[in-house]
Design an enzyme around this catalytic site. Structure first.
Site, PDB file in Angstrom:
ATOM      1  CE1 TYR A   1      -3.007   2.985   1.064  1.00 39.49           C
ATOM      2  CE2 TYR A   1      -1.781   3.296   2.392  1.00 39.49           C
ATOM      3  CZ  TYR A   1      -3.116   3.647   1.902  1.00 39.49           C
ATOM      4  OH  TYR A   1      -3.665   5.128   1.801  1.00 39.49           O
TER       5      TYR A   1
ATOM      6  CE  LYS B   1      -2.918   6.976  -1.026  1.00 34.86           C
ATOM      7  NZ  LYS B   1      -3.908   7.091  -2.177  1.00 34.86           N
TER       8      LYS B   1
END
Length: 271
Positions: A150, A154
């Site tokens: 994740y 990002k």
């Protein structure tokens, strides 16, 4: 028929999340809001508000993105003032246990979906001399156990956004990366759903963070978008702490930008 109101399209507006709060804030401020979600039935808090158009938009679906662009263009006469790319998915798994197919899905949702969205809506933004904002995360600046995939997605999105900021400047489109700290959101419920494989030796845990009120965050972000702030805006619980501990650079942004575009042709377009 063109709309006389300033317009904003926001992705990921499902009830209880950052996108829904942003949509409510912009609606309260007199904007026409195009609120989108992959499942429109989860837009219940916005459906009865005036000057809000609900659209189905799954960011990994090119067909959904093009249909949304056509719907917006038809209603506004071919322009869009603000596009806020908020939709994304959390992922909480040790890297050694990660299913690569699921990791690819995270990158499709968190990186490639926003890329296609920006590419598709760019003509509308250019006609309006508009603004493109990406909701990124402080997770991209930290090596948080169980959130590596994740976090990587990002930070990658932020690199893309910052590059687009330079590439779109000659066309009058501003780009903002909102580096988001901990905010109360339905998106955080993934901790309760997390389960390790049976043979995993890794420990389980949550992030243990206090979180900023969603509406407080949404109002601050809306302020920066309307002011046409570009570059990075850090906001949310612990955002300043992460910024100060990971980005201690004294080189002015303008000098960095000049060096990055030198010889690319963008330096000539900017003159």
């Amino acid at each position: 028929m063109a709309s006389s109101k300033s317009t904003v399209l926001i992705t990921g507006c499902s009830d209880g999340g950052i996108g829904s709060a942003l949509a409510a804030v912009f609606q309260q401020r007199g904007y026409h809001v195009f609120a989108t979600a992959r499942d429109p039935s989860k837009l219940s808090s916005l459906k009865d508000l005036p000057n809000v158009t609900l659209l189905k938009l799954e960011v990994t679906s090119a067909a959904d993105i093009h249909a949304a662009a056509e719907a917006v263009s038809k209603q506004t006469g071919g322009t869009l003032d603000y596009l806020i790319s908020n939709a994304g998915r959390n992922h909480f798994t040790p890297i050694l246990d990660d299913d690569v197919a699921k990791a690819r899905e995270i990158f499709d949702i968190n990186i490639f979906g926003p890329m296609v969205l920006a590419q598709t809506f760019a003509p509308l933004l250019m006609r309006a001399k508009g603004m493109l904002a990406f909701i990124t995360s402080i997770a991209g600046y930290m090596n948080t156990p169980y959130m590596g995939t994740y976090s990587a997605s990002k930070r990658a999105l932020e690199v893309i956004a910052e590059t687009m900021r330079l590439e779109l400047k000659p066309f009058g489109v501003d780009v903002l990366s909102v580096v988001t700290g901990a905010v109360k959101s339905q998106g955080q419920t993934y901790f309760g759903d997390f389960a390790l494989p049976e043979n995993s030796l890794r420990a389980r845990g949550g992030d243990g963070l206090q979180r900023m009120d969603t509406m407080e965050y949404a109002n601050a972000v809306a302020d920066e978008v309307v002011k046409r702030t570009t570059g990075r805006f850090w906001y949310g619980q612990n955002a300043d702490m992460v910024r100060m501990s990971t980005t201690a650079v004294n080189v002015p942004q303008e000098a960095m930008d000049a060096g990055m575009i030198m010889g690319t042709g963008l330096d000539k377009l900017n003159k």
